[in-house]
Design a protein around this motif. Structure first.
Motif, PDB file in Angstrom:
ATOM      1  N   HIS A 112       0.854  -1.188   0.000  1.00 41.59           N
ATOM      2  CA  HIS A 112       0.000   0.000   0.000  1.00 41.59           C
ATOM      3  C   HIS A 112       0.893   1.243   0.000  1.00 41.59           C
ATOM      4  N   PRO A 113       0.632   2.188  -0.902  1.00 41.29           N
ATOM      5  CA  PRO A 113       1.524   3.353  -1.012  1.00 41.29           C
ATOM      6  C   PRO A 113       1.614   4.201   0.257  1.00 41.29           C
ATOM      7  N   VAL A 114       0.529   4.295   1.017  1.00 39.32           N
ATOM      8  CA  VAL A 114       0.586   5.093   2.248  1.00 39.32           C
ATOM      9  C   VAL A 114       1.452   4.386   3.279  1.00 39.32           C
ATOM     10  N   ARG A 115       1.305   3.086   3.398  1.00 39.87           N
ATOM     11  CA  ARG A 115       2.153   2.342   4.337  1.00 39.87           C
ATOM     12  C   ARG A 115       3.618   2.476   3.927  1.00 39.87           C
ATOM     13  N   ILE A 116       3.893   2.313   2.657  1.00 41.53           N
ATOM     14  CA  ILE A 116       5.268   2.432   2.172  1.00 41.53           C
ATOM     15  C   ILE A 116       5.833   3.821   2.482  1.00 41.53           C
ATOM     16  N   ALA A 117       5.023   4.850   2.259  1.00 46.67           N
ATOM     17  CA  ALA A 117       5.481   6.226   2.499  1.00 46.67           C
ATOM     18  C   ALA A 117       5.770   6.472   3.980  1.00 46.67           C
ATOM     19  N   TYR A 118       4.866   6.029   4.853  1.00 47.21           N
ATOM     20  CA  TYR A 118       5.081   6.225   6.287  1.00 47.21           C
ATOM     21  C   TYR A 118       6.301   5.446   6.766  1.00 47.21           C
ATOM     22  N   GLU A 119       6.449   4.204   6.314  1.00 45.72           N
ATOM     23  CA  GLU A 119       7.620   3.419   6.735  1.00 45.72           C
ATOM     24  C   GLU A 119       8.913   4.028   6.217  1.00 45.72           C
ATOM     25  N   ALA A 120       8.892   4.546   5.004  1.00 50.24           N
ATOM     26  CA  ALA A 120      10.093   5.183   4.452  1.00 50.24           C
ATOM     27  C   ALA A 120      10.432   6.460   5.234  1.00 50.24           C
ATOM     28  N   TYR A 121       9.419   7.237   5.555  1.00 46.15           N
ATOM     29  CA  TYR A 121       9.635   8.502   6.243  1.00 46.15           C
ATOM     30  C   TYR A 121      10.121   8.297   7.672  1.00 46.15           C
ATOM     31  N   ASN A 137     -13.370  18.540  18.100  1.00 50.83           N
ATOM     32  CA  ASN A 137     -13.688  17.192  17.630  1.00 50.83           C
ATOM     33  C   ASN A 137     -12.485  16.515  16.963  1.00 50.83           C
ATOM     34  N   ASP A 138     -11.337  16.609  17.591  1.00 46.74           N
ATOM     35  CA  ASP A 138     -10.094  16.081  17.018  1.00 46.74           C
ATOM     36  C   ASP A 138     -10.193  14.601  16.651  1.00 46.74           C
ATOM     37  N   ARG A 139     -10.803  13.800  17.504  1.00 49.08           N
ATOM     38  CA  ARG A 139     -10.853  12.348  17.235  1.00 49.08           C
ATOM     39  C   ARG A 139     -11.701  12.053  15.996  1.00 49.08           C
ATOM     40  N   LEU A 140     -12.767  12.837  15.752  1.00 49.83           N
ATOM     41  CA  LEU A 140     -13.567  12.651  14.543  1.00 49.83           C
ATOM     42  C   LEU A 140     -12.740  12.978  13.302  1.00 49.83           C
ATOM     43  N   VAL A 141     -11.964  14.037  13.367  1.00 49.69           N
ATOM     44  CA  VAL A 141     -11.092  14.392  12.247  1.00 49.69           C
ATOM     45  C   VAL A 141     -10.098  13.262  11.990  1.00 49.69           C
ATOM     46  N   GLU A 142      -9.464  12.769  13.042  1.00 50.99           N
ATOM     47  CA  GLU A 142      -8.507  11.664  12.892  1.00 50.99           C
ATOM     48  C   GLU A 142      -9.171  10.431  12.286  1.00 50.99           C
ATOM     49  N   ARG A 143     -10.326  10.044  12.827  1.00 51.97           N
ATOM     50  CA  ARG A 143     -11.016   8.848  12.308  1.00 51.97           C
ATOM     51  C   ARG A 143     -11.400   9.017  10.848  1.00 51.97           C
ATOM     52  N   THR A 144     -11.846  10.205  10.479  1.00 48.12           N
ATOM     53  CA  THR A 144     -12.250  10.456   9.096  1.00 48.12           C
ATOM     54  C   THR A 144     -11.060  10.317   8.154  1.00 48.12           C
ATOM     55  N   VAL A 145      -9.948  10.956   8.481  1.00 42.93           N
ATOM     56  CA  VAL A 145      -8.749  10.874   7.644  1.00 42.93           C
ATOM     57  C   VAL A 145      -8.243   9.436   7.579  1.00 42.93           C
ATOM     58  N   GLU A 146      -8.131   8.793   8.725  1.00 39.51           N
ATOM     59  CA  GLU A 146      -7.629   7.421   8.780  1.00 39.51           C
ATOM     60  C   GLU A 146      -8.520   6.472   7.977  1.00 39.51           C
ATOM     61  N   LEU A 153     -10.591   7.180   5.473  1.00 43.73           N
ATOM     62  CA  LEU A 153     -10.478   7.440   4.042  1.00 43.73           C
ATOM     63  C   LEU A 153      -9.197   6.877   3.457  1.00 43.73           C
ATOM     64  N   ILE A 154      -8.116   6.962   4.190  1.00 38.30           N
ATOM     65  CA  ILE A 154      -6.845   6.428   3.696  1.00 38.30           C
ATOM     66  C   ILE A 154      -6.855   4.911   3.691  1.00 38.30           C
ATOM     67  N   MET A 155      -7.472   4.311   4.682  1.00 35.74           N
ATOM     68  CA  MET A 155      -7.389   2.857   4.824  1.00 35.74           C
ATOM     69  C   MET A 155      -8.488   2.082   4.078  1.00 35.74           C
ATOM     70  N   PRO A 190     -10.302   0.857   0.849  1.00 31.83           N
ATOM     71  CA  PRO A 190     -10.057   0.789  -0.602  1.00 31.83           C
ATOM     72  C   PRO A 190     -11.066   1.627  -1.370  1.00 31.83           C
ATOM     73  N   ALA A 191     -10.631   2.258  -2.443  1.00 31.02           N
ATOM     74  CA  ALA A 191     -11.490   3.158  -3.224  1.00 31.02           C
ATOM     75  C   ALA A 191     -12.777   2.473  -3.652  1.00 31.02           C
ATOM     76  N   ALA A 192     -12.730   1.228  -4.047  1.00 29.20           N
ATOM     77  CA  ALA A 192     -13.920   0.514  -4.514  1.00 29.20           C
ATOM     78  C   ALA A 192     -14.965   0.371  -3.414  1.00 29.20           C
ATOM     79  N   ALA A 193     -14.548   0.405  -2.159  1.00 31.03           N
ATOM     80  CA  ALA A 193     -15.460   0.232  -1.034  1.00 31.03           C
ATOM     81  C   ALA A 193     -16.075   1.544  -0.566  1.00 31.03           C
ATOM     82  N   ARG A 194     -15.556   2.683  -1.053  1.00 27.26           N
ATOM     83  CA  ARG A 194     -16.068   3.984  -0.606  1.00 27.26           C
ATOM     84  C   ARG A 194     -17.302   4.367  -1.344  1.00 27.26           C
TER      85      ARG A 194
END
Length: 160
Positions: free
Chosen positions: A66-75, A141-150, A152-154, A156-160
């Protein structure tokens, strides 16, 4: 992104730094002073340090390719750890607007000085605005923002 909208009137004395303005100060000054459309600033206190809003650790559950996982691990040297969400929050606002996540201060404009400090001028409208944390029961509402971003990233596009 950019700015630290602290106090009322909101102002930025750059004590926290502001890489989005300082990286190319001349370009930032020109763009903010001359942009022909609306500018909505996502300040550090909304989605960056010191906002307290972070995601990342959960990305270790994503597929190895997954590109996001790869990016976070690289960073972060091989692991996914939490980090502020300034970039994803800015994109999320641009695509969906404030929704249930943010309020928008759209009265006034940024009076930007040559040294990149600014004060928000509530009496001059230049089609500027900045995001505010939406309050729920008196708390951001910080936790709602975090959950929303997380989510959406996690998800898969086909499931959204």
């Amino acid at each position: 992104m950019g700015g630290n909208f602290i106090g009322k009137p909101a102002r930025d004395d750059l004590k926290l730094g502001n890489v989005n303005f300082q990286k190319d100060a001349e370009a930032a000054l020109f763009a903010i002073r001359n942009w022909p459309g609306r500018i909505v600033f996502v300040g550090r206190e909304v989605a960056s340090v010191p906002s307290g809003v972070q995601v990342g650790q959960a990305f270790s559950k994503l597929a190895d390719d997954h590109p996001v996982r790869i990016a976070y691990e690289a960073y972060f040297g091989g692991t996914c750890i939490d980090r502020h969400i300034a970039d994803p929050a800015t994109v999320l606002f641009a695509v969906r607007g404030p929704g249930d996540l943010w309020d928008v201060q759209d009265k006034g404009s940024m009076r930007l000085n040559d040294d990149l400090t600014f004060e928000w001028d509530y009496d001059v409208d230049k089609n500027h605005a900045f995001l505010l944390k939406k309050q729920v029961n008196g708390k951001p509402n910080d936790r709602l923002v975090e959950r929303t971003v997380e989510t959406l990233i996690m998800t898969p596009a086909a499931a959204r």
